[in-house]
Design a protein around this motif. Structure first.
Motif, short mmCIF file in Angstrom:
data_model
loop_
_atom_site.label_atom_id
_atom_site.label_comp_id
_atom_site.label_asym_id
_atom_site.label_seq_id
_atom_site.Cartn_x
_atom_site.Cartn_y
_atom_site.Cartn_z
N ALA A 9 -15.39 -8.99 2.89
CA ALA A 9 -16.47 -9.90 3.27
C ALA A 9 -16.25 -10.45 4.68
CB ALA A 9 -16.57 -11.05 2.27
N THR A 10 -14.99 -10.73 5.00
CA THR A 10 -14.66 -11.31 6.32
C THR A 10 -14.05 -10.29 7.27
OG1 THR A 10 -12.44 -11.96 5.62
CG2 THR A 10 -14.24 -13.53 5.21
N GLN A 11 -13.64 -9.13 6.72
CA GLN A 11 -12.94 -8.07 7.45
C GLN A 11 -11.59 -8.56 8.00
OE1 GLN A 11 -15.32 -5.89 10.28
NE2 GLN A 11 -16.80 -5.28 8.73
N LYS A 12 -11.04 -9.58 7.39
CA LYS A 12 -9.75 -10.12 7.82
C LYS A 12 -8.62 -9.59 6.93
CE LYS A 12 -11.49 -14.41 9.87
NZ LYS A 12 -11.44 -15.89 9.84
N ASN A 13 -7.47 -9.35 7.58
CA ASN A 13 -6.29 -8.94 6.84
C ASN A 13 -5.75 -10.14 6.06
OD1 ASN A 13 -4.38 -6.38 6.92
ND2 ASN A 13 -3.05 -8.18 6.72
N VAL A 14 -5.63 -9.99 4.73
CA VAL A 14 -5.17 -11.09 3.88
C VAL A 14 -3.65 -11.12 3.83
CG1 VAL A 14 -5.26 -12.09 1.56
CG2 VAL A 14 -7.27 -10.93 2.51
N TRP A 15 -3.04 -9.98 3.61
CA TRP A 15 -1.59 -9.90 3.64
C TRP A 15 -1.15 -8.47 3.96
CZ3 TRP A 15 -0.21 -6.31 0.09
CH2 TRP A 15 -0.89 -6.24 -1.13
N THR A 16 0.05 -8.37 4.49
CA THR A 16 0.74 -7.08 4.70
C THR A 16 2.17 -7.27 4.23
OG1 THR A 16 -0.64 -6.40 6.56
CG2 THR A 16 1.52 -5.38 6.37
N GLU A 17 2.61 -6.43 3.30
CA GLU A 17 3.94 -6.55 2.73
C GLU A 17 4.59 -5.17 2.65
OE1 GLU A 17 5.42 -9.32 1.93
OE2 GLU A 17 3.74 -10.75 1.97
N ARG A 18 5.90 -5.18 2.65
CA ARG A 18 6.65 -3.93 2.54
C ARG A 18 7.19 -3.77 1.11
NH1 ARG A 18 8.84 -0.26 5.86
NH2 ARG A 18 8.20 -1.44 7.71
N VAL A 19 6.89 -2.62 0.50
CA VAL A 19 7.43 -2.31 -0.82
C VAL A 19 8.53 -1.25 -0.74
CG1 VAL A 19 5.35 -2.97 -2.05
CG2 VAL A 19 5.61 -0.62 -1.28
N ASP A 20 8.75 -0.72 0.46
CA ASP A 20 9.81 0.26 0.74
C ASP A 20 9.55 1.60 0.06
OD1 ASP A 20 11.30 -1.39 2.44
OD2 ASP A 20 12.31 -2.35 0.74
N GLY A 21 10.19 2.61 0.62
CA GLY A 21 10.06 3.96 0.09
C GLY A 21 9.07 4.79 0.89
N GLY A 22 9.12 6.10 0.67
CA GLY A 22 8.15 7.01 1.25
C GLY A 22 7.15 7.44 0.20
N TYR A 23 5.87 7.58 0.59
CA TYR A 23 4.81 7.83 -0.39
C TYR A 23 3.92 8.99 0.06
CZ TYR A 23 6.31 3.46 -2.44
OH TYR A 23 7.07 2.49 -3.04
N SER A 24 3.85 10.02 -0.78
CA SER A 24 2.93 11.14 -0.58
C SER A 24 1.90 11.21 -1.69
CB SER A 24 3.69 12.47 -0.51
OG SER A 24 4.43 12.54 0.69
N SER A 60 6.63 6.87 -5.59
CA SER A 60 7.31 7.19 -4.34
C SER A 60 7.82 8.62 -4.36
CB SER A 60 8.47 6.23 -4.10
OG SER A 60 9.58 6.58 -4.92
N GLU A 61 8.18 9.13 -3.19
CA GLU A 61 8.68 10.49 -3.08
C GLU A 61 10.01 10.67 -3.81
OE1 GLU A 61 8.79 11.10 1.10
OE2 GLU A 61 6.62 11.40 1.27
N THR A 62 10.76 9.60 -4.02
CA THR A 62 12.01 9.69 -4.75
C THR A 62 11.83 9.48 -6.25
OG1 THR A 62 12.46 7.35 -4.29
CG2 THR A 62 13.41 8.97 -2.78
N GLY A 63 10.59 9.28 -6.70
CA GLY A 63 10.31 9.16 -8.12
C GLY A 63 10.43 7.77 -8.67
N GLU A 64 10.05 6.77 -7.88
CA GLU A 64 9.99 5.40 -8.36
C GLU A 64 8.53 4.98 -8.46
OE1 GLU A 64 13.86 3.07 -6.70
OE2 GLU A 64 12.35 3.62 -5.21
N VAL A 65 8.16 4.37 -9.59
CA VAL A 65 6.81 3.85 -9.75
C VAL A 65 6.82 2.40 -9.29
CG1 VAL A 65 4.89 3.46 -11.33
CG2 VAL A 65 6.46 5.36 -11.74
#
Length: 420
Positions: free
Chosen positions: A340-355, A369-374
């Motif tokens: 609605a506002t086109q504003k970024n609410v949050w950005t956080e790091r969950v770590d890992g590589g994701y394909s 994740s690529e290493t098999g973590e949900v």
């Protein structure tokens, strides 16, 4: 007296009508529980199913099945049938499996012989998710000489196949077929002659073909959208055409944004009246646009309503949920945008590589994740992480949920976790 009259009228006439309505409601509910294509119904990656745990161990699985070879495709599910693909060797042996989703028992498998071919180090020779309508299943496999689209009935009988010609690509094949009414649609955006084609799902007869501008291969799977002010639209993305809308009945182009500056891997997603699509390279998204789908012709100057060029996914497809856009980056950086506002609410790091791509199940984002973590986080303007569950096997496949079961596909195994 009025009450008695109501009862007499209600029985038997309205009772029959009520029964019909309840039957239709039940049918609709059952359809909504299926997962018929890549990222589920409409390619949205959203399910309202409940009861899945946020922590579990090996003993909590209803079943676990080892799959031969390697594949990054997700399962597709309809009722008592789960379909998934795999490949052995260097792509010369490709498989389609039909598995009982309740027990993990294999019902049948079908093998296709293709040529050995190259792939990206993160790719597989079975990255395309099958599409099913409950009565048929359709699958794509490709090598440098052939791009095969094959249809089977629910018992595994081949009903038709189409060879779309040579497939030229830097990194191999990755898009998936979709079903629209009585059509099966294949997006063939590659480095050679490119097209989007539709075939009769019962006979395989070509219905239409829309030729496409040639550039780099696109790995995106199309979606069908139903905007209240337009007819149904087939949305495709590629580097050469950007975001484009076609009439799914005829293949006629409705509108296009013009080319993207880079390659497309992530699939388009629709929500809050906009289509969102990304492009990128080198493991990072470089540009995301949000397009109003009510235009015609070249809409690059008139209907692009949102742009973003930082902290973007390249491979994972975004999620639109309850007025917010969720961007799960390849490197584990996740952002929430208020549309609605086109504003970024949050950005956080969950770590890992994701394909893989995130899916939203009852308001929680699940991403493998690529290493098999949900990894699991709230799809909410307030960030909350539920940690990760380790599967001890790498994965590039997207989480699937259908009929009270969650399916987790890794390099070697397929796991089933039941809701409680």
């Amino acid at each position: 007296m009025h009450r008695l009259l109501f009862v007499r009228v209600f029985t038997p006439t309205l009772r029959i009508l009520l029964g019909i309505c309840l039957s239709l409601s039940t049918l609709t509910a059952l359809q909504a529980e299926n997962w018929p294509r890549f990222r589920g119904i409409g390619g949205a990656g959203i399910s309202s199913e409940k009861g899945f745990p946020l922590k579990w161990t090996e003993k909590d699985y209803a079943w676990k099945k080892e799959l031969p070879g390697l594949g990054h495709s997700s399962p597709s599910i309809w009722g008592d049938n789960l379909f998934v693909t795999s490949a052995i060797g260097e792509g010369e042996n490709r498989y389609l499996f039909c598995i009982d989703p309740k027990t993990g028992e294999e019902k049948w498998r079908r093998e296709m012989q293709l040529k050995k071919s190259h792939k990206h180090r993160k790719g597989s020779w079975a990255s395309s998710t099958p599409a099913t309508d409950g009565e048929h299943v359709f699958v794509e496999f490709a090598d440098e000489e052939s791009y095969m689209l094959v249809g089977y009935d629910i018992k595994g009988n081949k009903i038709w196949e189409q060879n779309l010609g040579p497939f030229t690509s830097q990194h191999g094949h990755g898009s998936s077929p979709i079903i629209y009414k009585d059509l099966v649609i294949a997006a063939n955006d590659q480095q050679g002659p490119s097209s989007v084609s539709a075939f009769n799902k019962l006979t395989g007869k070509p219905v239409w073909q829309a030729d496409r501008t040639v550039r780099r291969t696109s790995y995106a799977t199309p979606i069908i959208i139903n905007h209240p002010n337009t007819n149904p639209q087939l949305i495709c993305v590629s580097g050469a055409t950007g975001v484009s809308s076609l009439d799914p009945e005829t293949g006629k182009v409705n509108w296009t944004t013009g080319e993207f500056p880079m390659r497309t891997v992530s699939s388009p997603v629709y929500g809050e009246g906009l289509i969102f699509a990304t492009c990128g390279g080198g493991g990072n998204g470089k540009l995301l646009i949000g397009v109003d789908p009510t235009g015609s012709g070249n809409v690059s100057e008139t209907h692009i309503k949102y742009k973003r060029s930082t902290k973007l996914p390249y491979v994972p497809t975004p999620i639109v949920y309850e007025g917010h856009l969720y961007l799960w980056g390849d490197g584990g950086v996740v952002s929430c945008v208020d549309l609605a506002t086109q504003k970024n609410v949050w950005t956080e790091r969950v770590d890992g590589g994701y394909s893989s791509s995130p899916v939203c199940i009852n308001g929680i984002l699940y991403c493998m994740s690529e290493t098999g973590e949900v990894a699991m986080i709230d799809a909410s303007p307030t960030f909350k992480s539920y940690g990760k569950v380790e599967l001890n096997d790498p994965s590039h496949a997207t989480v699937v949920v259908a009929n009270g079961r969650m399916f987790l596909r890794t390099f070697r195994n397929l796991y089933c976790l039941e809701a409680k």
